[in-house]
Design a protein around this motif. Structure first.
Motif, PDB file in Angstrom:
ATOM      1  N   PHE A 156       0.857  -1.186   0.000  1.00  0.00           N
ATOM      2  CA  PHE A 156       0.000   0.000   0.000  1.00  0.00           C
ATOM      3  C   PHE A 156       0.899   1.245   0.000  1.00  0.00           C
ATOM      4  N   THR A 157       1.499   1.496  -1.167  1.00  0.00           N
ATOM      5  CA  THR A 157       2.545   2.517  -1.236  1.00  0.00           C
ATOM      6  C   THR A 157       1.987   3.909  -1.499  1.00  0.00           C
TER       7      THR A 157
ATOM      8  N   ASN B  84      -0.235   6.946  -0.556  1.00  0.00           N
ATOM      9  CA  ASN B  84      -0.801   7.440   0.699  1.00  0.00           C
ATOM     10  C   ASN B  84      -1.267   8.862   0.458  1.00  0.00           C
TER      11      ASN B  84
ATOM     12  N   MET C 254      -3.483  12.137   1.769  1.00  0.00           N
ATOM     13  CA  MET C 254      -4.264  12.856   2.774  1.00  0.00           C
ATOM     14  C   MET C 254      -5.194  13.787   1.990  1.00  0.00           C
TER      15      MET C 254
ATOM     16  N   MET D 266      -7.687  10.007   5.365  1.00  0.00           N
ATOM     17  CA  MET D 266      -6.491   9.324   4.848  1.00  0.00           C
ATOM     18  C   MET D 266      -6.938   8.128   4.010  1.00  0.00           C
TER      19      MET D 266
ATOM     20  N   HIS E 230      -5.029   4.861   1.959  1.00  0.00           N
ATOM     21  CA  HIS E 230      -3.819   4.116   1.613  1.00  0.00           C
ATOM     22  C   HIS E 230      -4.214   3.076   0.578  1.00  0.00           C
TER      23      HIS E 230
ATOM     24  N   PRO F 130      -2.586   0.609  -3.060  1.00  0.00           N
ATOM     25  CA  PRO F 130      -1.371   0.262  -3.811  1.00  0.00           C
ATOM     26  C   PRO F 130      -1.000   1.316  -4.861  1.00  0.00           C
TER      27      PRO F 130
ATOM     28  N   ARG G 100      -1.583   5.254  -6.842  1.00  0.00           N
ATOM     29  CA  ARG G 100      -2.015   6.635  -6.758  1.00  0.00           C
ATOM     30  C   ARG G 100      -3.375   6.852  -7.446  1.00  0.00           C
TER      31      ARG G 100
ATOM     32  N   LEU H  17      -3.261  15.360  -0.991  1.00  0.00           N
ATOM     33  CA  LEU H  17      -1.834  15.577  -0.741  1.00  0.00           C
ATOM     34  C   LEU H  17      -1.157  14.215  -0.606  1.00  0.00           C
ATOM     35  N   PHE H  18      -0.469  13.820  -1.672  1.00  0.00           N
ATOM     36  CA  PHE H  18       0.208  12.518  -1.648  1.00  0.00           C
ATOM     37  C   PHE H  18       1.535  12.620  -0.920  1.00  0.00           C
ATOM     38  N   SER H  19       1.891  11.554  -0.222  1.00  0.00           N
ATOM     39  CA  SER H  19       3.207  11.560   0.411  1.00  0.00           C
ATOM     40  C   SER H  19       4.248  11.192  -0.638  1.00  0.00           C
TER      41      SER H  19
END
Lengths: 159, 158
Positions: free
Chosen positions: B64-65, B67, B69, B111, B113, B115, B117, B139-141
């Motif tokens: 789950f890469t 992430n 917000m 949030m 999460h 796999p 985007r 807002l992606f990490s």
């Protein structure tokens, strides 16, 4: 880091799914999980030890509601020039009360959380971060209401 | 909270034994019987101090890469309703109302999460349509700088 999930066998996925659902405060909780999955308790225990040792499981045990034991948390955001991110991150991360810190795609590019025993301690940490980095604009976005916290990754569904 | 309760919470949260009789192991560490430990755990669950006994997975290591917000600007009178609706989506792991600032008008945070985007963006769009709020940002990490377990009671212990 994508690709790590391929290392998870079907049995591991089933075990982690069952564990995410939770286990009970009984004499042999892993025996209960084993019965749910139709495997032995020994296998559950050895698999969980392996998954903890190789970092798939970050923590195992009681999930604590920090607010119920007197802790208070907040989310903060800063605008940091890209070349200063490593140095500023070192300042922020040095405080053990910082539990998460991420670079995000936005003008406010550094987002971190603080978990501390008091608002006074949070304000003290923010003051020190501002002093040590010289960056004075920090958004302090404390939570006024929690609708949900339930981190549960669907490891078995349609992916 | 007594010192024994604090130690018990640390053993249960940070140091839980992966063992056939985990509560007996904790009891031996703290000088309590297995039954006493289990009774306290049940009490902590009843009081809401312990949410559950479970695992937290390292999200990157289970694939789950992505992430995201998602921050939402929601009319205050609809916060209760919209917060409840967004929280009901299984893909939403966290849903918080937060204070706004002159420079930051977003008052609701979710949030997600996943796999990929694209999945996060598709879910955000579904959430947006479900509650009829178009003013949101994902807002992606890009990089994890720190992720650590909470350190409870450490200042009392030093």
């Amino acid at each position: 880091m994508t690709g790590h999930e391929k290392e998870l066998s079907e049995a591991d996925r089933q075990l982690l799914s069952a564990m995410q659902q939770g286990f009970s405060p009984v004499l042999q909780p892993f025996q209960e999980i084993a019965e749910r999955l139709g495997v032995t308790e020994e296998k559950v225990i050895s698999d969980l030890r392996r998954l903890k040792a190789n970092g798939i499981i970050r923590r195992l045990g009681a999930i604590i509601d920090s607010r119920k034991i007197g802790y208070t948390g907040t989310l903060c955001a800063m605008q940091v020039p890209a070349e200063r991110i490593p140095e500023v991150a070192d300042v922020i991360n040095a405080f053990p009360e910082i539990t998460h810190n991420y670079v995000r795609e936005h003008d406010y590019n550094i987002w971190f959380t603080i978990l501390a025993p008091s608002t006074a301690r949070i304000n003290q940490i923010l003051k020190r971060i501002k002093e040590q980095t010289g960056i004075t604009t920090v958004l302090n976005l404390s939570a006024s209401r929690i609708f949900k916290i339930r981190v549960n990754f669907d490891l078995e569904g349609d992916r | 909270m007594t010192e024994l309760e604090q130690r018990l919470i640390m053993e249960l949260g940070d140091n839980f034994p992966i063992d056939s009789r985990p509560f007996a192991v904790i009891g031996r560490r703290l000088g309590m019987t297995e039954e006493e430990v289990i009774a306290r755990v049940k009490e902590f669950i009843d009081r809401g101090i312990i949410r559950r006994l479970s695992v937290a997975l390292r999200q990157q290591n289970v694939g789950f890469t992505a992430n995201a917000m998602i921050v939402w600007k929601v009319p205050p009178e609809r916060l209760e309703e919209i917060g409840g609706t967004l929280a009901s989506f299984p893909e939403v792991t966290h849903c918080y109302e937060r204070e706004t600032l002159p420079d930051w008008p977003y008052n609701l945070y979710t949030m997600i999460h996943r796999p990929y985007r694209e999945e996060c963006l598709a879910i955000a769009e579904r959430l947006s349509q479900a509650v009829g709020i178009k003013d949101y940002k994902a807002l992606f990490s890009k990089q994890e700088l720190k992720r650590s377990n909470p350190q409870y009671f450490s200042e009392e212990r030093e």
